[in-house]
Scaffold this motif. Structure first.
Motif, PDB file in Angstrom:
ATOM      1  N   PRO B 201       0.813  -1.213   0.000  1.00 20.01           N
ATOM      2  CA  PRO B 201       0.000   0.000   0.000  1.00 20.01           C
ATOM      3  C   PRO B 201       0.849   1.266   0.000  1.00 20.01           C
ATOM      4  O   PRO B 201       0.365   2.342  -0.327  1.00 20.01           O
ATOM      5  N   ALA B 202       2.141   1.097   0.322  1.00 22.51           N
ATOM      6  CA  ALA B 202       3.035   2.255   0.272  1.00 22.51           C
ATOM      7  C   ALA B 202       3.215   2.769  -1.154  1.00 22.51           C
ATOM      8  O   ALA B 202       3.623   3.901  -1.365  1.00 22.51           O
ATOM      9  N   ARG B 203       2.928   1.930  -2.127  1.00 19.08           N
ATOM     10  CA  ARG B 203       3.158   2.289  -3.529  1.00 19.08           C
ATOM     11  C   ARG B 203       1.821   2.250  -4.264  1.00 19.08           C
ATOM     12  O   ARG B 203       1.448   1.203  -4.830  1.00 19.08           O
ATOM     13  N   PRO B 204       1.055   3.317  -4.276  1.00 20.45           N
ATOM     14  CA  PRO B 204      -0.282   3.284  -4.875  1.00 20.45           C
ATOM     15  C   PRO B 204      -0.287   2.827  -6.334  1.00 20.45           C
ATOM     16  O   PRO B 204      -1.259   2.254  -6.794  1.00 20.45           O
ATOM     17  N   PHE B 205       0.772   3.073  -7.062  1.00 17.30           N
ATOM     18  CA  PHE B 205       0.812   2.674  -8.470  1.00 17.30           C
ATOM     19  C   PHE B 205       0.731   1.162  -8.615  1.00 17.30           C
ATOM     20  O   PHE B 205       0.159   0.652  -9.569  1.00 17.30           O
ATOM     21  N   TRP B 206       1.282   0.437  -7.654  1.00 13.25           N
ATOM     22  CA  TRP B 206       1.248  -1.016  -7.715  1.00 13.25           C
ATOM     23  C   TRP B 206       0.080  -1.614  -6.948  1.00 13.25           C
ATOM     24  O   TRP B 206      -0.293  -2.758  -7.193  1.00 13.25           O
ATOM     25  N   VAL B 346       8.088  -0.736 -12.896  1.00  7.85           N
ATOM     26  CA  VAL B 346       8.884  -0.641 -11.678  1.00  7.85           C
ATOM     27  C   VAL B 346       9.165   0.812 -11.302  1.00  7.85           C
ATOM     28  O   VAL B 346       8.969   1.218 -10.161  1.00  7.85           O
ATOM     29  N   ILE B 347       9.633   1.607 -12.269  1.00  3.89           N
ATOM     30  CA  ILE B 347      10.079   2.959 -11.929  1.00  3.89           C
ATOM     31  C   ILE B 347       8.950   3.863 -11.436  1.00  3.89           C
ATOM     32  O   ILE B 347       9.115   4.518 -10.398  1.00  3.89           O
ATOM     33  N   PRO B 348       7.795   3.911 -12.107  1.00  2.00           N
ATOM     34  CA  PRO B 348       6.754   4.814 -11.598  1.00  2.00           C
ATOM     35  C   PRO B 348       6.279   4.464 -10.199  1.00  2.00           C
ATOM     36  O   PRO B 348       5.731   5.307  -9.497  1.00  2.00           O
ATOM     37  N   GLY B 349       6.501   3.205  -9.770  1.00  2.00           N
ATOM     38  CA  GLY B 349       6.137   2.853  -8.401  1.00  2.00           C
ATOM     39  C   GLY B 349       6.937   3.655  -7.387  1.00  2.00           C
ATOM     40  O   GLY B 349       6.535   3.807  -6.243  1.00  2.00           O
TER      41      GLY B 349
ATOM     42  N   TYR C 202      13.618  -4.883  -0.692  1.00  4.93           N
ATOM     43  CA  TYR C 202      12.172  -5.016  -0.762  1.00  4.93           C
ATOM     44  C   TYR C 202      11.524  -4.212   0.359  1.00  4.93           C
ATOM     45  O   TYR C 202      10.473  -3.609   0.191  1.00  4.93           O
ATOM     46  N   CYS C 203      12.183  -4.178   1.521  1.00  2.98           N
ATOM     47  CA  CYS C 203      11.652  -3.406   2.646  1.00  2.98           C
ATOM     48  C   CYS C 203      11.560  -1.929   2.298  1.00  2.98           C
ATOM     49  O   CYS C 203      10.640  -1.241   2.740  1.00  2.98           O
ATOM     50  N   MET C 204      12.480  -1.463   1.485  1.00  2.18           N
ATOM     51  CA  MET C 204      12.453  -0.053   1.096  1.00  2.18           C
ATOM     52  C   MET C 204      11.247   0.242   0.212  1.00  2.18           C
ATOM     53  O   MET C 204      10.671   1.319   0.268  1.00  2.18           O
ATOM     54  N   ALA C 205      10.894  -0.733  -0.605  1.00  2.00           N
ATOM     55  CA  ALA C 205       9.700  -0.560  -1.439  1.00  2.00           C
ATOM     56  C   ALA C 205       8.438  -0.605  -0.580  1.00  2.00           C
ATOM     57  O   ALA C 205       7.452   0.061  -0.880  1.00  2.00           O
ATOM     58  N   ALA C 206       8.495  -1.390   0.493  1.00  4.14           N
ATOM     59  CA  ALA C 206       7.295  -1.594   1.309  1.00  4.14           C
ATOM     60  C   ALA C 206       7.028  -0.446   2.276  1.00  4.14           C
ATOM     61  O   ALA C 206       5.908  -0.304   2.760  1.00  4.14           O
ATOM     62  N   CYS C 207       8.062   0.343   2.594  1.00  5.80           N
ATOM     63  CA  CYS C 207       7.886   1.363   3.626  1.00  5.80           C
ATOM     64  C   CYS C 207       7.106   2.566   3.103  1.00  5.80           C
ATOM     65  O   CYS C 207       7.519   3.186   2.128  1.00  5.80           O
ATOM     66  N   PRO C 208       5.986   2.899   3.756  1.00  3.65           N
ATOM     67  CA  PRO C 208       5.183   4.037   3.281  1.00  3.65           C
ATOM     68  C   PRO C 208       5.739   5.395   3.680  1.00  3.65           C
ATOM     69  O   PRO C 208       5.174   6.423   3.307  1.00  3.65           O
ATOM     70  N   ASP C 297      -4.392   5.906   7.384  1.00  4.91           N
ATOM     71  CA  ASP C 297      -5.301   4.960   6.744  1.00  4.91           C
ATOM     72  C   ASP C 297      -4.604   3.689   6.264  1.00  4.91           C
ATOM     73  O   ASP C 297      -5.270   2.735   5.891  1.00  4.91           O
ATOM     74  N   LEU C 298      -3.264   3.684   6.266  1.00  2.25           N
ATOM     75  CA  LEU C 298      -2.596   2.465   5.812  1.00  2.25           C
ATOM     76  C   LEU C 298      -2.553   1.397   6.892  1.00  2.25           C
ATOM     77  O   LEU C 298      -2.167   0.257   6.624  1.00  2.25           O
ATOM     78  N   GLY C 299      -2.897   1.779   8.123  1.00  2.00           N
ATOM     79  CA  GLY C 299      -2.983   0.775   9.174  1.00  2.00           C
ATOM     80  C   GLY C 299      -1.656   0.283   9.707  1.00  2.00           C
ATOM     81  O   GLY C 299      -1.591  -0.775  10.323  1.00  2.00           O
ATOM     82  N   THR C 300      -0.592   1.050   9.486  1.00  6.92           N
ATOM     83  CA  THR C 300       0.711   0.589   9.957  1.00  6.92           C
ATOM     84  C   THR C 300       0.928   0.868  11.439  1.00  6.92           C
ATOM     85  O   THR C 300       1.892   0.399  12.029  1.00  6.92           O
ATOM     86  N   GLU C 301       0.068   1.640  12.057  1.00  6.95           N
ATOM     87  CA  GLU C 301       0.160   1.963  13.492  1.00  6.95           C
ATOM     88  C   GLU C 301       1.526   2.528  13.876  1.00  6.95           C
ATOM     89  O   GLU C 301       2.267   1.930  14.663  1.00  6.95           O
ATOM     90  N   PRO C 302       1.875   3.676  13.327  1.00 10.90           N
ATOM     91  CA  PRO C 302       3.166   4.268  13.706  1.00 10.90           C
ATOM     92  C   PRO C 302       3.204   4.624  15.180  1.00 10.90           C
ATOM     93  O   PRO C 302       2.169   4.954  15.770  1.00 10.90           O
TER      94      PRO C 302
END
Lengths: 200, 408, 309
Positions: B201-206, B346-349, C202-208, C297-302
């Motif tokens: 959910p951190a990446r709305p594009f994906w 990948v990049i726009p994400g 992958y964690c970097m992609a996952a972090c909001p 709203d992402l529910g991560t409970e910071p």
């Protein structure tokens, strides 16, 4: 009984009571005095007197005649105050008779190391926040010994607004890459947009 | 042991051929070596030699990975007609498809390894001695399903070819269950890869339920494109029998898949742009640029144009049946989807970042070289495997004359 | 190889030469093993490093050995003697943080204090905290400026928002990691075992919250600026190719000290403490101020709040 009688009864009742109280203490009733917030976790305050250049102020002021008239002072130290827009002047906080002390609104003497009691007289909400840690700054640790900085540590009481200063450097980008500035975002606020619309 | 002889004979076959074949192998090997040399730069200096950053932390490597998992999954498009619908013409070439799956999975895994900051710590993923965060981590899922898919696509053809090598018919009852597993597994590898992206959910594009379907649709368009071209090359260069009906079937599948894929693209565009909010920032960046940054704009419109043109060609029956036009459409589809699903996914994400920053990415020469090396390696693997497979299928290598009953 | 039983006069010299040769090899090997030639480490250290288990499965002795290796590595790499500890979490403590955004003036004192305290790579340009400048009345992060550099701050008509790891109670990064190199400690800090991370990002992609950062190159820290008070899960010198992030100054907070960003902030905007202590300052803020969290709203409970007053 008629009303006159009942009033008479109350009056007599009070007369009986008053001497009874007088027997317990011979002092008049004490009004409520500010004694801090008992629920707030305990703390010490960082002393200020060592940082005050002119302290003790009595060195000079003992020799001077105190003048209670509200006026702009002609002195060698901070006399212009940018505080309150004319609601207060020097003697609102500094004790007229004894310059080694400040005073509260109720003219109680306050030591310079407890200056927050003066500030809290007007800024009560902030004062409460400070007691509980939502305002101000705590020294060194989050746990254990709790020492707080006085208000005047950060706020010059004669000009309390925090002055603007230079920021520390902006973040860099990853080694080997360049920061390319795109177009600066300009978002029109709704009212600007209305104006722009009207101009057209 | 016969198995050893089988392997040795196959390997011998891989390195036997006319001069052109050797030149082909040499060219590929040179590219592989070139890629390896540049990869060693990355090993020595670190990933700082790439164009990735904290803002865009995945780039060209993962783009290729996502695309190649799709190609690997598309092998199922030969497996289903061959074994479920019992089409003999497809059955004749199904091993080529499985060989392509093996090569594609190899490339995909190599791309992931090339992208790692600490490839020396790969053993950390092994369950038991390491920590394998399955079933929680989608990346762990992906490693698991890709490894099993790789093994399935090695084991089944290995058994079939080994049987034929010994002049026997492979036991259908023995390998068919694995074929069925492999079919579902093919869909799963690509769904898991899609979920890897869409889980965030951190990446709305994906973060869309449509990503899984989009992946499958685009895989089923780009995969057959590659298989069609490859089969034609095999038909031209060897005496291996590739029936035109196989090509026709794949072209038809490709057309439908491309239609669905483009429909999905249209759905995304509508959903994001009709009431445009923050959710659309990435797709806005991709298609129209954002805040003065627009490095992907040209690429995505080019990809869209390729795909649409290819679709038009494919949907006109007479054109689709013309070899040249079909091949043009295949090349266009392959490149178009490589762009759209690779960098275009990948990049726009990563743009803008979760904190709203726009920071662009461009692959460096190291990334391009390593990628070329990995692609060359995959093609090399496929060439060698196909060489051996064709020889065995044609009965050219066999265990013993007496057993050489089976010829194609 | 010549047979010893055949050694005659001529072979006697050969035998001697061979013995010398073998002795040389033996000495050379011993030297190679003992010398810090393996990227600055001895062979034994490099070997032990390679096979080091993940933090949560190491025994107390193994952790001690790992701490020693880290100290030796820092000595070899940066020529500094550091102290690497493994202070355990305090029981009954879960950390919480709040920032008063009406007090923040955008100085970035926190950013740079963190860089110094946590031995962040100056050359790899790593920063755990990022301060965003936005127009007054606008809270859209996409309109924020990360690179503001005016003469003085605060700029009129702007407000400032410092962002760092939110130490989520339901962290998406922890779920993402394929090797479980990142997890939430009992005191609520989400930590990274830098010796276990494989650098897949992958964690970097996952972090909001864009809170996780990668060592694209080896962190360069000038020896005289190295903070020698370190923690295994925190600010000890990290290798290249791994992810790192704010860890609430674990080496300080587990000993009752404020995190460096809080200590550095001159306006007192930052409030930190134990969420499990109902009398704590942080709990007072949460009970009495209008607090909010980013991307709620992402529910991560910071465990990181913002408020204004």
């Amino acid at each position: 009984m008629n009303s006159v009688n009942s009033q008479y009864m109350v009056f007599v009742f009070c007369l009986i009571l008053l001497p009874a109280q007088a027997q317990e203490s011979s002092e008049p009733l004490q009004p409520l005095r500010f004694e801090g917030y008992p629920d707030a976790p305990e703390f010490d305050v960082v002393p200020r007197k060592d940082d005050l250049f002119f302290y003790p102020c009595g060195q000079c002021h003992e020799a001077m005649e105190p003048d209670p008239e509200i006026r702009t002072l002609n002195t060698m130290h901070d006399a212009e105050i940018e505080h309150g827009r004319g609601r207060i002047w020097c003697m609102s906080c500094h004790n007229l008779e004894d310059r080694n002390y400040l005073n509260t609104l109720l003219k109680e003497l306050v030591d310079f190391d407890e200056a927050h009691l003066v500030c809290g007289g007007c800024h009560a909400n902030r004062h409460k926040d400070w007691y509980f840690g939502a305002h101000g700054k705590r020294v060194a640790n989050w746990q254990g010994e709790r020492t707080l900085y006085n208000c005047t540590h950060c706020h010059n009481p004669h000009s309390p607004a925090i002055e603007a200063r230079a920021p520390k450097p902006a973040p860099p980008v990853r080694a080997g890459l360049e920061l390319e500035q795109g177009t600066k975002h300009h978002k029109s606020s709704i009212w600007d947009k209305q104006e722009e619309h009207e101009e057209q | 042991m016969t198995v050893i002889r089988f392997i040795l004979d196959s390997v011998r076959e891989m390195f036997r051929g006319p001069r052109e074949y050797w030149i082909w192998l040499a060219v590929l090997s040179l590219v592989v070596i070139f890629g390896a040399v540049r990869y060693s730069e990355q090993i020595t200096e670190g990933l700082v030699v790439t164009g990735m950053s904290d803002q865009v932390s995945w780039g060209f490597y993962i783009s290729n990975f996502a695309f190649l998992v799709g190609i690997a999954a598309a092998a199922v498009l030969l497996v289903i007609p061959a074994y479920i619908f019992d089409r003999k013409d497809v059955k004749d070439v199904v091993l080529v498809g499985e060989g392509m799956a093996v090569a594609a999975v190899t490339m995909a895994i190599l791309f992931v390894i090339a992208d790692l900051g600490r490839p020396d710590r790969l053993w950390h993923m092994l369950p038991g001695i390491g920590r394998f965060h399955w079933p929680v981590s989608l990346l762990a899922w992906d490693v698991l399903v890709l490894s099993v898919y790789f093994l399935l696509n090695l084991a089944i053809p290995f058994y079939v070819l080994y049987s034929r090598y010994r002049g026997k018919e492979p036991n259908f009852r023995l390998y068919f269950p694995f074929v069925v597993i492999a079919m579902f597994w093919a869909i799963s590898i690509h769904t898991v890869t899609a979920f890897l992206f869409s889980a965030n959910p951190a990446r709305p594009f994906w973060h869309t339920a449509l990503l899984g379907p989009r992946f499958i649709a685009s895989a089923f368009a780009s995969g057959p494109a590659l298989i069609i071209i490859t089969l034609q090359i095999i038909r031209k260069l060897t005496s291996y029998h590739v029936s035109q009906t196989v090509i026709d079937l794949l072209a038809l599948i490709m057309t439908t898949a491309l239609q669905i894929s483009l429909f999905f693209v249209g759905a995304e565009l509508f959903t994001d742009f009709y009431n445009e909010g923050s959710h659309a920032a990435s797709i806005h960046y991709l298609f129209f640029g954002l805040g003065g940054y627009y490095s992907l704009k040209g690429w995505i419109w080019f990809a869209l144009a390729l795909n649409l043109t290819a679709l038009v060609i494919l949907m006109i029956h007479p054109l689709r049946r013309k070899t040249l036009m079909l091949n043009i459409a295949c090349v266009m589809t392959f490149i178009g989807i490589w762009i759209e699903k690779g960098m275009g996914l990948v990049i726009p994400g990563f743009v803008p970042t979760p904190l709203g920053e726009i920071f662009e990415y461009a692959p460096t020469s190291v990334e391009l070289s390593v990628a070329a090396g990995i692609w060359a390696f995959g093609i090399l693997v496929f060439t060698l495997v196909a060489k051996a497979v064709i020889a065995i299928e044609q009965g050219k290598i066999f265990h013993s004359k007496e057993e050489q009953r089976y010829t194609l | 190889m010549s047979n010893d039983s055949n050694s005659g006069k001529g072979c006697g010299n050969f035998d001697k030469a061979r013995r010398n040769f073998l002795r040389g090899i033996g000495l050379g090997t011993a030297a190679a093993v003992a010398q810090p030639a393996w990227g600055g480490q001895t062979f034994q250290d490099a070997f032990a490093d390679f096979f080091q288990k993940d933090y949560r499965r190491m025994s107390a002795e193994e952790i001690e050995a790992a701490l020693d290796r880290i100290e030796r590595k820092a000595q070899a790499r940066y020529d500094v003697e550091i102290d690497c500890q493994n202070t355990p979490p305090q029981s009954g403590v879960v950390y919480g943080y709040a920032i008063n955004i009406s007090r923040c003036k955008g100085y970035r004192d926190c950013v740079h204090a963190c860089v110094k305290e946590n031995n962040l790579g100056r050359d790899s340009q790593m920063q755990y905290i990022r301060v965003l400048e936005m127009d007054q009345g606008d809270f859209n992060l996409e309109h924020s400026d990360h690179y503001y550099d005016p003469e003085t701050v605060p700029v009129e008509g702007k407000h400032y928002l410092p962002v760092q790891c939110m130490q989520c109670d339901d962290p998406p990064c922890v779920k993402a990691c394929p090797v479980e190199a990142t997890w939430m400690e009992p005191d609520g800090i989400v930590v990274v075992d830098y010796d276990w991370c494989i650098g897949c990002r992958y964690c970097m992609a996952a972090c909001p919250y864009w809170a996780r950062h990668f060592n694209w190159t080896v962190p360069e820290i000038p020896a005289e600026e190295m903070n020698t008070n370190t923690h295994y899960l925190g600010n000890r010198p990290r290798p290249r190719g791994v992810v790192e992030k704010c860890h609430f100054c674990i080496h300080r907070t587990r000993r009752g000290q404020q995190p460096a960003c809080m200590e550095a902030c001159p306006t007192g905007s930052r409030i930190f403490g134990n969420l499990l202590d109902p009398d704590s300052e942080i709990r007072y803020v949460l009970a009495n101020k209008q607090v909010f969290r980013l991307k709620e709203d992402l529910g991560t409970e910071p465990k990181f709040w913002y408020f204004s007053d």
